[in-house]
Write an enzyme that holds these catalytic residues in place. Structure first.
Site, PDB file in Angstrom:
ATOM      1  N   ASP A  17      10.120  -0.327   2.164  1.00 35.84           N
ATOM      2  CA  ASP A  17       8.740   0.098   1.925  1.00 35.84           C
ATOM      3  C   ASP A  17       8.765   1.604   1.660  1.00 35.84           C
ATOM      4  O   ASP A  17       8.606   2.409   2.580  1.00 35.84           O
ATOM      5  CB  ASP A  17       7.936  -0.225   3.202  1.00 35.84           C
ATOM      6  CG  ASP A  17       6.434  -0.162   2.987  1.00 35.84           C
ATOM      7  OD1 ASP A  17       5.987  -0.231   1.837  1.00 35.84           O
ATOM      8  OD2 ASP A  17       5.706  -0.077   4.007  1.00 35.84           O
ATOM      9  N   LYS A 125       0.584  -5.257  -7.034  1.00 35.29           N
ATOM     10  CA  LYS A 125      -0.123  -5.244  -5.740  1.00 35.29           C
ATOM     11  C   LYS A 125      -1.618  -5.082  -5.982  1.00 35.29           C
ATOM     12  O   LYS A 125      -2.058  -4.158  -6.660  1.00 35.29           O
ATOM     13  CB  LYS A 125       0.362  -4.071  -4.878  1.00 35.29           C
ATOM     14  CG  LYS A 125       1.559  -4.425  -4.024  1.00 35.29           C
ATOM     15  CD  LYS A 125       2.051  -3.214  -3.280  1.00 35.29           C
ATOM     16  CE  LYS A 125       1.530  -3.143  -1.871  1.00 35.29           C
ATOM     17  NZ  LYS A 125       2.197  -2.019  -1.134  1.00 35.29           N
ATOM     18  N   THR A 149      -2.323  -6.914  -0.990  1.00 30.82           N
ATOM     19  CA  THR A 149      -2.166  -5.865   0.012  1.00 30.82           C
ATOM     20  C   THR A 149      -3.464  -5.629   0.785  1.00 30.82           C
ATOM     21  O   THR A 149      -4.498  -6.206   0.469  1.00 30.82           O
ATOM     22  CB  THR A 149      -1.665  -4.565  -0.663  1.00 30.82           C
ATOM     23  OG1 THR A 149      -1.297  -3.633   0.344  1.00 30.82           O
ATOM     24  CG2 THR A 149      -2.713  -3.944  -1.579  1.00 30.82           C
ATOM     25  N   PHE A 171      -0.812  -6.770   7.158  1.00 29.87           N
ATOM     26  CA  PHE A 171      -0.442  -5.515   7.814  1.00 29.87           C
ATOM     27  C   PHE A 171      -0.362  -5.714   9.331  1.00 29.87           C
ATOM     28  O   PHE A 171      -1.204  -6.400   9.913  1.00 29.87           O
ATOM     29  CB  PHE A 171      -1.482  -4.430   7.507  1.00 29.87           C
ATOM     30  CG  PHE A 171      -1.332  -3.790   6.142  1.00 29.87           C
ATOM     31  CD1 PHE A 171      -0.892  -4.504   5.050  1.00 29.87           C
ATOM     32  CD2 PHE A 171      -1.649  -2.444   5.966  1.00 29.87           C
ATOM     33  CE1 PHE A 171      -0.762  -3.910   3.793  1.00 29.87           C
ATOM     34  CE2 PHE A 171      -1.523  -1.832   4.723  1.00 29.87           C
ATOM     35  CZ  PHE A 171      -1.089  -2.560   3.641  1.00 29.87           C
TER      36      PHE A 171
HETATM   37  C1  E4P Z   1       3.262  -2.084   2.092  1.00 23.07           C
HETATM   38  O1  E4P Z   1       3.161  -2.912   1.231  1.00 23.07           O
HETATM   39  C2  E4P Z   1       2.132  -1.328   2.632  1.00 23.07           C
HETATM   40  O2  E4P Z   1       1.508  -0.579   1.625  1.00 23.07           O
HETATM   41  C3  E4P Z   1       2.631  -0.449   3.740  1.00 23.07           C
HETATM   42  O3  E4P Z   1       3.473  -1.203   4.583  1.00 23.07           O
HETATM   43  C4  E4P Z   1       1.522   0.225   4.509  1.00 23.07           C
HETATM   44  O4  E4P Z   1       2.068   0.888   5.592  1.00 23.07           O
HETATM   45  P1  E4P Z   1       1.265   1.952   6.457  1.00 23.07           P
HETATM   46  O5  E4P Z   1       0.238   1.244   7.246  1.00 23.07           O
HETATM   47  O6  E4P Z   1       2.321   2.588   7.311  1.00 23.07           O
HETATM   48  O7  E4P Z   1       0.680   2.939   5.473  1.00 23.07           O
END
Ligand code: E4P
Length: 319
Positions: A17, A125, A149, A171
């Site tokens: 990532d 995305k 996303t 997430f």
């Molecule tokens: C990945 O696809 C996401 O954009 C990323 O993991 C977001 O991470 P963060 O919450 O640390 O910004």
């Protein structure tokens, strides 16, 4: 005993990532994911100035095409170090615009083709809004594969599965952040982590009902969250956490599997627009974090825009 990164690779596909190409080259993940915040950091890094210069030339002084090329050129460079796919994110300003999202996704695929990259190696995305899901559903029918996303709620996950998208990125860390702030605590143990629980729930639902959409846990704050999801289809992990996993030794048991998922008594649901909006709205965290995530990706994209425009100005002054 293996290091935890190698142990994890036995259960899940590991994805990097990051927009940092050297980090991708170092960790050799299967796929890589970028977003506007990661590319803002990478574009300001002196190591990648030649890519920025190339984007400036191709963009011919205009902000939008320069940014599009910047995303694509970073993606193409990243692909030199992975066997699989790179994810490139659509402008967050299009989060509530189905047609606009589709046009931007097609544009990325066109530019990638011009740069010699076939569409099979790209995931576009898209924000997981109702409008974004509808765009992804139609893009998939055109053979443009999508990675959904800013996914925080079960409703978002159900709607993505129904739409038949290639991959979702639920997430973890941003859910954890929200609950820590709401509870006014410094940490939440992994066993009670609502971000981990959210991904596990979605994974089980998808496997139990046989959805082909891949589940890629994203947004991690610590290695415990990653290890608790061992077995998830894919996990996208920032370089600092990849480093921590590689530096630690240990055994790792698989936590998620289709077999384990089938043991859960789950009910299949079907969401039309009204039901989707209602169910998503019932989740205060998801409503906050989706809105906040769109604002944050937009803010970083605008910073990136200002950055490239300042370089355009410098070039003109020097000409
Ligand atoms: C990945 O696809 C996401 O954009 C990323 O993991 C977001 O991470 P963060 O919450 O640390 O910004």
């Amino acid at each position: 005993m293996a290091n935890l990164l190698d142990a994890l690779r036995r259960h899940s596909t590991v994805v990097a990532d990051t927009g940092d190409i050297d980090a991708v080259a170092r960790w050799r993940p299967q796929d890589a994911t970028t977003n506007p915040s990661l590319l803002l950091a990478a574009a300001q890094d002196a190591r990648y100035r030649p890519l920025v210069e190339d984007a400036l030339s191709r963009g011919q002084g205009a902000a939008e095409p320069t940014l599009e090329w910047l995303f694509v050129l970073f993606g193409r460079e990243i692909l030199k170090h992975v066997q699989g796919r790179v994810s490139t994110e659509v402008d967050a300003r299009l989060s509530f615009d189905t047609e606009g999202t589709m046009a931007k996704a097609r544009r990325f695929i066109e530019l990638y083709a011009e740069a010699g990259v076939p569409r099979e190696r790209v995931l576009v995305k898209v924000s997981t809004t109702w409008e974004g899901i509808r765009a992804a559903e139609r893009l998939e029918r055109e053979g443009i594969h999508c990675n959904m996303t800013l996914l925080f709620s079960f409703a978002q996950a159900v709607a993505c599965a129904q739409a038949g998208v290639t991959l979702i990125s639920p997430f973890v860390g941003r859910i954890y952040d929200w609950h820590k702030a709401a509870r006014k605590v410094d940490d939440i143990p992994v066993a009670e982590d609502p971000g981990v629980a959210s991904v596990a729930r979605i994974y089980r639902y998808y496997k139990k009902f046989g959805y082909a959409t891949q589940v890629m846990g994203a947004s991690f704050r610590n290695t415990g969250q990653i290890l608790a999801l061992a077995g998830c289809d894919l996990l996208t992990i920032a370089p600092d956490l990849l480093g921590k996993l590689a530096a630690a030794q240990g055994e790792l048991e698989r936590r998620l599997s289709p077999e384990e998922a089938r043991e859960h008594a789950l009910e299949r649901i079907s969401l039309d627009e009204k039901a989707y909006r209602w169910l998503h709205n019932e989740d205060a965290m998801a409503v906050d974090k989706l809105a906040d995530g769109i604002r944050r990706f937009d803010a970083d994209a605008r910073k990136l825009e200002q950055f490239v425009l300042s370089l355009v100005k410098d070039r003109r002054a020097a000409a």
